[in-house]
Design a protein around this motif. Sequence first.
Motif, PDB file in Angstrom:
ATOM      1  N   VAL A  78     -11.018   2.317  10.413  1.00 54.19           N
ATOM      2  CA  VAL A  78      -9.667   2.821  10.661  1.00 54.19           C
ATOM      3  C   VAL A  78      -8.823   2.774   9.401  1.00 54.19           C
ATOM      4  O   VAL A  78      -8.083   3.703   9.102  1.00 54.19           O
ATOM      5  CB  VAL A  78      -8.998   2.015  11.791  1.00 54.19           C
ATOM      6  N   LEU A  79      -8.955   1.666   8.624  1.00 56.92           N
ATOM      7  CA  LEU A  79      -8.151   1.596   7.411  1.00 56.92           C
ATOM      8  C   LEU A  79      -8.582   2.643   6.400  1.00 56.92           C
ATOM      9  O   LEU A  79      -7.759   3.160   5.654  1.00 56.92           O
ATOM     10  CB  LEU A  79      -8.251   0.189   6.808  1.00 56.92           C
TER      11      LEU A  79
ATOM     12  N   GLU B 206       3.852   3.223  10.274  1.00 60.09           N
ATOM     13  CA  GLU B 206       2.598   3.829  10.748  1.00 60.09           C
ATOM     14  C   GLU B 206       1.421   2.918  10.438  1.00 60.09           C
ATOM     15  O   GLU B 206       0.543   2.698  11.287  1.00 60.09           O
ATOM     16  CB  GLU B 206       2.399   5.190  10.081  1.00 60.09           C
ATOM     17  N   SER B 207       1.396   2.386   9.224  1.00 58.73           N
ATOM     18  CA  SER B 207       0.308   1.484   8.853  1.00 58.73           C
ATOM     19  C   SER B 207       0.330   0.222   9.705  1.00 58.73           C
ATOM     20  O   SER B 207      -0.716  -0.252  10.168  1.00 58.73           O
ATOM     21  CB  SER B 207       0.417   1.128   7.366  1.00 58.73           C
TER      22      SER B 207
ATOM     23  N   THR C 223       9.758   4.133   4.852  1.00 53.43           N
ATOM     24  CA  THR C 223       9.607   3.177   5.946  1.00 53.43           C
ATOM     25  C   THR C 223       8.755   3.727   7.075  1.00 53.43           C
ATOM     26  O   THR C 223       8.131   2.974   7.818  1.00 53.43           O
ATOM     27  CB  THR C 223      10.990   2.797   6.501  1.00 53.43           C
ATOM     28  N   ASP C 224       8.704   5.050   7.208  1.00 50.25           N
ATOM     29  CA  ASP C 224       7.894   5.648   8.270  1.00 50.25           C
ATOM     30  C   ASP C 224       6.411   5.374   8.039  1.00 50.25           C
ATOM     31  O   ASP C 224       5.660   5.054   8.965  1.00 50.25           O
ATOM     32  CB  ASP C 224       8.144   7.144   8.348  1.00 50.25           C
ATOM     33  N   LEU C 225       5.966   5.517   6.787  1.00 49.59           N
ATOM     34  CA  LEU C 225       4.565   5.250   6.481  1.00 49.59           C
ATOM     35  C   LEU C 225       4.230   3.771   6.634  1.00 49.59           C
ATOM     36  O   LEU C 225       3.137   3.409   7.066  1.00 49.59           O
ATOM     37  CB  LEU C 225       4.253   5.718   5.056  1.00 49.59           C
TER      38      LEU C 225
ATOM     39  N   GLU D  31       0.812  -1.218   0.000  1.00 51.48           N
ATOM     40  CA  GLU D  31       0.000   0.000   0.000  1.00 51.48           C
ATOM     41  C   GLU D  31       0.841   1.261   0.000  1.00 51.48           C
ATOM     42  O   GLU D  31       0.441   2.292  -0.549  1.00 51.48           O
ATOM     43  CB  GLU D  31      -0.931   0.005   1.226  1.00 51.48           C
ATOM     44  N   ASN D  32       2.012   1.220   0.633  1.00 49.67           N
ATOM     45  CA  ASN D  32       2.809   2.438   0.809  1.00 49.67           C
ATOM     46  C   ASN D  32       4.080   2.479  -0.019  1.00 49.67           C
ATOM     47  O   ASN D  32       4.746   3.524  -0.047  1.00 49.67           O
ATOM     48  CB  ASN D  32       3.189   2.613   2.296  1.00 49.67           C
TER      49      ASN D  32
END
Length: 594
Positions: A111-112, A91-92, A86-88, A80-81
Amino acid sequence: MSDTDSHFSALRMGQGEMGGSSDGGSDDNIDWNTEDEIEIEKYPVSCCSREAAGPSNTKLFDHFVGMGFSEKLVSRAINENGQENTDLILESLLTYAAIEDSPQEQQIGIVLSVCDNASSDYEENLLDDSSDFDSDSDSEGIYNPSSEEKKMTFLTEMGYTMNEASIAMERCGADASEAELADFICAHQMSKAEDALLPEEKPLPWLSVDDFRKSKKRKFLRYDSCKRNTIRDKKPMCEDDEPIRLPNPMVGFGLPTDSCSQLTHRNLPEPAIGPPYFYYENVALAPKGVWDTISRFLYDVEPEFVDSKYFCACARKRGYVHNLPIHNRCPLRPIPPLTISEALPMTKRWWPNWDTRTKLNCIQTCVGSAKLTERIRKALEDYNGEPPLYIQNYVLNECRKWNLVWVGRNKLAPLEPDEVEMLLGFPRNHTRGGGISRTDRYKSLGNSFQVDTVAYHLSVLKDLYPGGISLLSLFSGIGGAEVALYRLGIPLKNVVSVEISEVNRTIVRCWWDQTNQKGNLIDFADIQQFTAEKLEQLISAVGGFDLVVGGSPCNNLAGSNRYHRDGLEGKESSLFYHYFRVLDLVKSIMSKDQ
């Protein structure tokens, strides 16, 4: 040109960059005084590989699986990201993990959907994310266990050993958040990896290998016309020496509200005794050894670590190295608002009881996007009363990261520039007008001093210089030190300001004119123009400097910089050595004249 000047000419960083502007120049990516505290969600993943391969067989995939996340969730987050941010991805994964135990499938869907397309928010932010996020007791992240045992469990689930977690909790204190603990461990791992690659510490360009390794004496920079070198003794630094520890709480040598705990005297090393006085600032949460190095170069003066949350309604953890007296300090009047409700009373009407924030986090150089606040509104509007805990956690996480405030029912918004000015102690419209964009205002303010904090330290100069002061302001930004001195009632006889950003120089010049200053303002763009000859001319013209102030770039020191947190060897943050060079030249020239 002297040998010393030629050495420092070799240190040119990005064609003389010194300040972080956003005016389209080559210095767009330099943040000078912004990144200090650790963002809640930016746990240490800098060691991850960024190879362009499928998620099932990359080091990136293995890294997150090793942190305790399931292979299914890791594959989903990477797909998805993408693999670049790597931060996103993290977070996911944290979002998925937070709702994984919920039996209701519709909760997962909500939430998703809230977190869907999260990368677009980052891409649409006004600036690259170089936020300075605080993790104090009033503003911790989603994962905020009340017990040390839960924090220990959380760190071990992220892949750290029990020994690493125990040492981090001992060093950082029982009140440290998971983000601070994880950042401490990451910094330690990075330093160990560097030590393995470089068994012998790399000497700085202008020090001989022999002098650097023995560490018995330091050769100070030469002033050519003096035709001599100044040698001062230096205390050796051994591997077993205890590095400078950050105090908890960060109250420095005392607060204006707590006279009983204030120090009134300290012993300064002889080379540091002023005048001229000096005052240097940078982020407190720097990599291991940074503050030891800063202290050694600045005449072995002990840093004073202060969090601005004790002076205003927002946090800002900073270290200050100075040779100013510490008795008879006094705060600025009137005392600024110390809580969010006092600073922004119009928000109280809409503030929900489950948002327990009383302080804002450190002011950033960028703000949350409109898409982010709209998604939050949609996530909240389905509930007539109090939203479920997982929605609260998501909202509070974004509020703390972006300093969002409530402006209506289920409506959040970022701080306006004039509100940021007020929180940081600047006059209203200080950064407004003169062709300065809204984006530039946020960046300039995010990189500035917190005026009330700095003024408390500089207040001792009022009795010492009743007739006015001559100031050399290096990396001066939007003039935080100048504003602090002016608000203290100390006349500014002469100000020599060095700032790379044309936007910031314009702000300072406008403030100077609008406040009808009677003294002289001389500004320069490049600190490398300050050769010995140039400094001698300036000192002769203004009669010497009473105070040398500066806060060099923190890009390579801040916790949120996972890929280039190189300490004082980094491209931008190594400009600290120019502060020391200029300061030492000033002391040498003025000593010769006396």
